[in-house]
Write a protein that holds these residues in place. Sequence first.
Motif, PDB file in Angstrom:
ATOM      1  N   PHE A  28       3.762  -7.604  -9.416  1.00 30.14           N
ATOM      2  CA  PHE A  28       2.358  -7.195  -9.308  1.00 30.14           C
ATOM      3  C   PHE A  28       1.532  -8.796  -8.904  1.00 30.14           C
ATOM      4  CE2 PHE A  28      -2.259  -7.175 -10.424  1.00 30.14           C
ATOM      5  CZ  PHE A  28      -2.653  -6.090  -9.546  1.00 30.14           C
ATOM      6  N   LYS A  29       1.946  -9.772  -9.797  1.00 28.49           N
ATOM      7  CA  LYS A  29       1.085 -11.595  -9.574  1.00 28.49           C
ATOM      8  C   LYS A  29       1.484 -11.566  -8.663  1.00 28.49           C
ATOM      9  CE  LYS A  29      -0.077 -11.782 -14.225  1.00 28.49           C
ATOM     10  NZ  LYS A  29       0.449 -12.767 -15.619  1.00 28.49           N
ATOM     11  N   ALA A  32      -3.817  -0.878  -6.267  1.00 31.91           N
ATOM     12  CA  ALA A  32      -2.635  -1.671  -5.916  1.00 31.91           C
ATOM     13  C   ALA A  32      -1.909  -1.351  -7.235  1.00 31.91           C
ATOM     14  CB  ALA A  32      -2.558  -3.083  -5.470  1.00 31.91           C
ATOM     15  N   ARG A  45      -6.307 -13.423   2.049  1.00 29.52           N
ATOM     16  CA  ARG A  45      -7.439 -13.302   2.598  1.00 29.52           C
ATOM     17  C   ARG A  45      -7.802 -14.232   3.086  1.00 29.52           C
ATOM     18  NH1 ARG A  45      -7.917 -10.359  -2.944  1.00 29.52           N
ATOM     19  NH2 ARG A  45      -6.957  -8.552  -2.130  1.00 29.52           N
ATOM     20  N   LEU A  48      -1.982 -12.473  -1.867  1.00 30.55           N
ATOM     21  CA  LEU A  48      -3.020 -11.847  -0.792  1.00 30.55           C
ATOM     22  C   LEU A  48      -4.158 -12.592  -1.065  1.00 30.55           C
ATOM     23  CD1 LEU A  48      -3.637  -7.666  -2.180  1.00 30.55           C
ATOM     24  CD2 LEU A  48      -3.289  -9.024   0.060  1.00 30.55           C
ATOM     25  N   ASP A  49      -4.575 -13.840  -1.874  1.00 30.00           N
ATOM     26  CA  ASP A  49      -5.808 -14.763  -2.130  1.00 30.00           C
ATOM     27  C   ASP A  49      -5.518 -15.195  -1.279  1.00 30.00           C
ATOM     28  OD1 ASP A  49      -6.520 -13.472  -4.336  1.00 30.00           O
ATOM     29  OD2 ASP A  49      -5.620 -14.997  -5.779  1.00 30.00           O
ATOM     30  N   THR A  82       0.730  -3.465 -14.329  1.00 33.90           N
ATOM     31  CA  THR A  82       0.973  -4.283 -13.857  1.00 33.90           C
ATOM     32  C   THR A  82       2.282  -5.304 -14.138  1.00 33.90           C
ATOM     33  OG1 THR A  82      -0.653  -5.854 -14.084  1.00 33.90           O
ATOM     34  CG2 THR A  82      -1.156  -3.869 -12.120  1.00 33.90           C
ATOM     35  N   LYS A  83       2.518  -5.045 -14.955  1.00 34.53           N
ATOM     36  CA  LYS A  83       3.632  -5.871 -15.635  1.00 34.53           C
ATOM     37  C   LYS A  83       5.081  -5.243 -15.376  1.00 34.53           C
ATOM     38  CE  LYS A  83       1.538  -8.545 -18.892  1.00 34.53           C
ATOM     39  NZ  LYS A  83       0.443  -8.812 -18.599  1.00 34.53           N
ATOM     40  N   SER A 115      -7.025   0.591  -2.754  1.00 35.14           N
ATOM     41  CA  SER A 115      -7.081  -0.346  -3.343  1.00 35.14           C
ATOM     42  C   SER A 115      -6.887  -0.434  -4.807  1.00 35.14           C
ATOM     43  CB  SER A 115      -8.911  -0.285  -3.617  1.00 35.14           C
ATOM     44  OG  SER A 115      -9.373  -0.459  -1.820  1.00 35.14           O
ATOM     45  N   GLU A 165      -6.306  -5.680   3.744  1.00 36.49           N
ATOM     46  CA  GLU A 165      -5.625  -6.904   2.285  1.00 36.49           C
ATOM     47  C   GLU A 165      -7.067  -6.890   1.583  1.00 36.49           C
ATOM     48  OE1 GLU A 165      -3.927 -10.949   3.414  1.00 36.49           O
ATOM     49  OE2 GLU A 165      -3.385  -9.546   4.723  1.00 36.49           O
ATOM     50  N   GLY A 166      -7.724  -6.098   1.044  1.00 41.81           N
ATOM     51  CA  GLY A 166      -8.236  -5.936   0.061  1.00 41.81           C
ATOM     52  C   GLY A 166      -9.934  -5.471   1.105  1.00 41.81           C
ATOM     53  N   MET A 224      -0.700 -10.178  -5.653  1.00 41.70           N
ATOM     54  CA  MET A 224      -1.806 -10.616  -5.299  1.00 41.70           C
ATOM     55  C   MET A 224      -1.932 -12.551  -5.070  1.00 41.70           C
ATOM     56  SD  MET A 224      -3.756  -7.804  -6.129  1.00 41.70           S
ATOM     57  CE  MET A 224      -2.523  -7.020  -5.821  1.00 41.70           C
ATOM     58  N   GLN A 225      -1.143 -12.524  -5.857  1.00 39.02           N
ATOM     59  CA  GLN A 225      -1.066 -15.021  -4.979  1.00 39.02           C
ATOM     60  C   GLN A 225      -1.508 -14.028  -3.698  1.00 39.02           C
ATOM     61  OE1 GLN A 225       1.601 -15.812  -8.856  1.00 39.02           O
ATOM     62  NE2 GLN A 225       1.280 -17.334  -7.403  1.00 39.02           N
ATOM     63  N   THR A 236       0.966  -1.116  -0.033  1.00 35.54           N
ATOM     64  CA  THR A 236      -0.072   0.299   0.020  1.00 35.54           C
ATOM     65  C   THR A 236       1.152   1.327   0.122  1.00 35.54           C
ATOM     66  OG1 THR A 236      -1.706  -1.227   0.709  1.00 35.54           O
ATOM     67  CG2 THR A 236      -2.191   1.483   1.306  1.00 35.54           C
ATOM     68  N   ARG A 245     -15.350 -10.870 -10.729  1.00 34.64           N
ATOM     69  CA  ARG A 245     -14.605 -11.100 -11.416  1.00 34.64           C
ATOM     70  C   ARG A 245     -14.902 -12.543 -11.825  1.00 34.64           C
ATOM     71  NH1 ARG A 245      -9.607  -7.346 -11.539  1.00 34.64           N
ATOM     72  NH2 ARG A 245     -11.120  -5.409 -12.365  1.00 34.64           N
TER      73      ARG A 245
END
Length: 389
Positions: free
Chosen positions: A241-242, A143, A252, A248-249, A187-188, A141, A372-373, A245-246, A135, A384
């Motif tokens: 980024f990926k 990110a 969560r 955070l999955d 994000t890449k 949000s 965490e979101g 995000m993973q 953050t 999504r």
Amino acid sequence: MVETMSVVEDKWGLSESQRMIRDMVREFAIGKVEPRAKEIDQNCRFPTETFDEMAELGLMGLPIPEEYEGGGAEYLGYAITVEEIARVCASTALSLAAHTSLVCLPVYMFANDAQKQKYLPDIASGRKIGAYGLTEPNAGSDAGGTQTTAVKKGDKYILNGAKIFITNANYAQTFIATAVTEKDAGTKGISAFIFDRDTPGFSLGAKDEKLGMRGSDWGTLQFDNAEIPAENLLGEEGNGFKYFMQTLDSGRISIGALALGIAQGALDKAVQYSQERKQFGKSIADFQAIQFMLSDMATEIEAARHLVYNAARLKMAGMPFGKEASMAKLFASEVAMRAATNSIQIHGGYGYTKDFPVERYFRDAKLCEIGEGTSEIQRLVIARHILNT
Ligand code: COS
């Protein structure tokens, strides 16, 4: 395999080792964590002694394999650990969860062998605490809107920028953080780094005072031409980024477990108080108005537990779990907020005072709908998945 076969007569279908973890952590939580909960909240004090004790018990890197000095436990055993600790002290559970899911796990998943050898044993054993920097002042949000930059110069990356609201910041020795290595690549263009506290040009900035989770440290990471060795790039350039995000999955699921623990703790206190408190000549638990509130709380908590444990089990089975993790986190967080509100209601005027712990549960629960979101981000992630977009 033997483990799976030996699933015992536990209503949650826990294996023997999962029940052993739960019982051990429950005893520790009641004996050591709960007695400190009020004081650390009041004084905004990070309980280093509790973290030393958790390291001693092997709780700091539970889902990390033993070869890296982790606990070698399944993810559900870890989620239950967070739940049991949150049941008595959400601050302690939050710092543990941030350290384990947001630092130990991504280092295990995305670091190369040399980085794992260098960093993982210290964090998985709890000798060192970790912090995760995603953050920023202008990237919450969103990110992918990361503004911290990392420019490669020789054998170093030079980082500039800041990360805010970072759990464990002031007590961590090992950090991971994202920064933009390629401008205009979206994000890449974001990469992830692992680094030590004594990195030149890296410092800790001011921290804001919090509504809840006051015994869990947070702070600002400041990069002023911070020099991170090129070998400290986590995984591949542009994949940060990926990776985050993973991370955070999985994280969560543990925030779902944290919320679940808060909700259960709020119910525990409400049940106890309603049986002790007498009005109109009888215990308030004898009144249907109170009974209905307790029933609704208990029902929602069971539903949340199913969601959280199911998400953990999908992860353990190597199946997709991102949608279920967001559902578990979303639902459990909102259940925690309702349970804490109702627990205060059942306590009446006393619930509004600092003499009873339920006002702390109320303040702590709110974090689960944000960290965490936010709940809105969880709904976006779920949408999504179901719309396949
Ligand atoms: N796992 C793996 N990859 C993922 C992913 C995940 N969970 N989520 C996104 N990605 C990938 C996408 O597949 C996409 O890759 P390609 O470009 O190769 O297709 C890339 O990352 C970009 O994804 P997307 O376009 O979905 O990114 P957005 O900018 O739209 O952001 C959200 C997606 C909103 C879901 C993300 O920014 C988010 O989770 N925000 C909340 C952040 C947060 O939780 N902050 C709390 C602080 S951390 S304590």
